[in-house]
Design an enzyme around this catalytic site. Structure first.
Site, PDB file in Angstrom:
ATOM      1  N   ARG A   1      43.576 -79.361  35.637  1.00  0.00           N
ATOM      2  CA  ARG A   1      43.393 -78.518  36.821  1.00  0.00           C
ATOM      3  C   ARG A   1      44.737 -78.235  37.502  1.00  0.00           C
ATOM      4  O   ARG A   1      45.261 -77.122  37.443  1.00  0.00           O
ATOM      5  CB  ARG A   1      42.416 -79.201  37.819  1.00  0.00           C
ATOM      6  CG  ARG A   1      41.850 -78.277  38.886  1.00  0.00           C
ATOM      7  CD  ARG A   1      42.772 -77.982  40.056  1.00  0.00           C
ATOM      8  NE  ARG A   1      43.147 -79.202  40.802  1.00  0.00           N
ATOM      9  CZ  ARG A   1      44.030 -79.206  41.794  1.00  0.00           C
ATOM     10  NH1 ARG A   1      44.654 -78.081  42.158  1.00  0.00           N
ATOM     11  NH2 ARG A   1      44.336 -80.331  42.414  1.00  0.00           N
ATOM     12  N   ASP A   2      45.330 -79.239  38.105  1.00  0.00           N
ATOM     13  CA  ASP A   2      46.535 -79.011  38.911  1.00  0.00           C
ATOM     14  C   ASP A   2      47.715 -78.611  38.035  1.00  0.00           C
ATOM     15  O   ASP A   2      48.615 -77.881  38.472  1.00  0.00           O
ATOM     16  CB  ASP A   2      46.872 -80.285  39.700  1.00  0.00           C
ATOM     17  CG  ASP A   2      47.738 -80.015  40.918  1.00  0.00           C
ATOM     18  OD1 ASP A   2      48.027 -78.846  41.200  1.00  0.00           O
ATOM     19  OD2 ASP A   2      48.132 -80.990  41.577  1.00  0.00           O
TER      20      ASP A   2
ATOM     21  N   HIS B   1      48.207 -88.694  45.945  1.00  0.00           N
ATOM     22  CA  HIS B   1      48.600 -87.575  45.072  1.00  0.00           C
ATOM     23  C   HIS B   1      50.033 -87.187  45.445  1.00  0.00           C
ATOM     24  O   HIS B   1      50.269 -86.608  46.499  1.00  0.00           O
ATOM     25  CB  HIS B   1      47.626 -86.411  45.312  1.00  0.00           C
ATOM     26  CG  HIS B   1      47.931 -85.158  44.548  1.00  0.00           C
ATOM     27  ND1 HIS B   1      47.207 -84.755  43.451  1.00  0.00           N
ATOM     28  CD2 HIS B   1      48.887 -84.204  44.725  1.00  0.00           C
ATOM     29  CE1 HIS B   1      47.691 -83.610  42.994  1.00  0.00           C
ATOM     30  NE2 HIS B   1      48.710 -83.244  43.745  1.00  0.00           N
TER      31      HIS B   1
ATOM     32  N   CYS C   1      52.532 -76.270  43.423  1.00  0.00           N
ATOM     33  CA  CYS C   1      51.651 -75.543  44.339  1.00  0.00           C
ATOM     34  C   CYS C   1      52.124 -74.099  44.375  1.00  0.00           C
ATOM     35  O   CYS C   1      53.278 -73.844  44.711  1.00  0.00           O
ATOM     36  CB  CYS C   1      51.707 -76.147  45.733  1.00  0.00           C
ATOM     37  SG  CYS C   1      50.813 -75.164  46.956  1.00  0.00           S
TER      38      CYS C   1
END
Lengths: 320, 320
Positions: free
Chosen positions: B17-18, B215, B248
């Protein structure tokens, strides 16, 4: 964040020696001198400025004599030189080095690969260096200090784990020779934080924190983890290299000293004083790719400091 | 090295995912499924396998439904999904996710940039997710768990430092909503180890270590430093990403989650159990450049483990 007791950490910059020694491009003497002068201007009080080794073994540093003659000596800054033997010491003293850093490996196999002699032969040679330095100090020089480095102190890429008692016995041998300051070097990045804390505590029972330097590599991403572990165990002096330059030419897989600006950024964030101008350092690192022809591993010069903010995306509604 | 009490650390793998969400190349669904199945085979018990967000916002993860349907479910493994809102929750539950991970930023500015809504609107939406999940559990599903993530918990690239009381109040809000597990996320790598230790201690006064995940990003080289600080403060669950993939998309300068194999190597070295097969993980990471078309930041897959030795140089005299 701020603690009642002011905490300080001393960073010795090693890029001019440990960083440049494995670079395949020739860095002109004038650029080396300019780098060292910029480092002293940025606040470093200890700089490893060169090595006096065989020019065949490390051609990148063959201009050590000229570098030491041309740097602008800033008051209070110690310019150290790495030396492998008496001949190197003679050249370093003649060039005006403030400190001689003798290096041998705790690992017999690594010392044979790196220094082409046994550990015992290295230590015998250092006795001659000490005698020569004392004699020179009596006649023409004053104040030259001696440092003894134990390379592969936390592990050898050929032998694996190094017995801690063996490391301590080499430290003892250095101290008996009147070599009063010690560096424990993790030459190929094999140290882990619990091992570091344990060994630092044992060595700090033998000498004060002001006489112990830790030299870590970030080969497996543990460089700053090991710094924090050593700091918590009482260590206060650390080698670091601008941009994370450097490595060990004889250590397969090794890839870089801990990065000075990444370390200083960490210290700034947690309130440990270093006296070093971080933005000046980041600007220096951003000039390294042009000097060396390749990217460097340091992260803060790319990502900015923790405290460097960014404008919010312009298309965004006002946060209120 | 070994301590009397056995220590364990739980690693949740977030690369599917990330890691993949910001990759510009399309990773085919079959490759995503193969990656997730290889991760469960390597010993992970928690894998963030996808996100149910707008396919326009994150096109790289638009096949979440199919990924969840096609993975080979290994007994005892929790396959989590990130969801931003009720619609995402409905899709994730329909696809068979074991855990829903709700995300909002502690920073109002970051939440507006990332989620296109205020923090208050995010929390209101999560109340609807909780109600829907409870209702679904009564009718067709059992055992779906909920996790609430506080993004930018250690700093915002737009706002800077985040007030710790604000982070704690969001954690409290999550707990009041019956979201029983919490992730504190350092979304853009701004955390420092002393801040981490302080915040972890405060949050562990509100919930057990088994319900708190940290995280971290390695943007400025502090990822593993922060893991150690959190671990020493009592935290036992950590997100990490294969090869250090991820970042991000809305955070300027951000460059990668902490790297799973670098974390597991650290744990192996200091005797903290993870249950993860490190050589299998390194082999997976070595396949990432072919899958993604670029190098990845993780260091252990390149340098080898601390314990991986090398033959001594052949030209060298015998060490005896």
């Amino acid at each position: 964040m701020s603690s009642a007791v002011s905490e300080r950490l001393l960073v010795q910059e090693v890029a001019p020696r440990d960083g440049l020694q494995i670079e395949p491009v020739w860095v002109p003497t004038g650029d080396k001198v300019a780098l060292i002068d910029a480092l002293s201007a940025a606040g470093f009080t200890r700089i490893e400025a060169g090595a006096f080794v065989s020019p065949k073994a490390i051609p990148a540093l063959r201009d050590g004599d000229e570098v030491f003659r041309r740097i602008r000596r800033k008051a209070g800054v110690i310019y150290a030189a790495l030396i492998p033997n008496l001949k190197g010491a003679q050249r370093a003293l003649a060039a005006g080095a403030d400190e001689l850093n003798m290096v041998m490996s705790a690992s017999q196999t690594h010392n044979l690969a790196n220094m082409r002699m046994t550990c015992e032969a290295s230590l015998d040679g250092f006795a001659g260096v000490v005698a020569h330095t004392a004699q020179t100090a009596q006649t023409v020089q004053t104040g030259v200090t001696l440092n003894g480095t134990v390379a592969t102190a936390f592990g050898c890429p050929f032998e694996g784990k190094i017995d801690e008692d063996r490391v301590l016995s080499i430290v003892e041998h250095y101290l008996r020779l009147d070599i009063g300051a010690i560096t424990l070097a993790d030459t190929t990045g094999m140290a882990n934080p619990r091992q570091v804390a344990r060994l630092v505590r044992r060595v700090l029972a033998m000498l004060p924190a002001s006489a112990l330097t830790l030299h870590f590599h970030n080969t497996r991403g543990l460089g700053l983890v090991n710094v924090m572990a050593a700091f918590e165990a009482g260590a206060r002096r650390f080698d670091a290299s601008l941009g994370g330059l450097g490595g060990c030419p004889f250590a397969p897989g090794a890839s870089g000293n801990i990065c000075t600006e990444d370390l200083v950024n960490l210290c700034d964030e947690i309130g440990i004083e270093t006296g070093i101008d971080l933005p000046a350092l980041m600007a220096l690192t951003r000039g390294l790719p042009a000097l060396l022809g390749h990217d460097v591993p340091g992260q803060v010069a790319k990502a900015g400091r923790n405290c460097d903010l960014h404008p919010a995306p312009p298309s965004m509604p006002d946060a209120g």
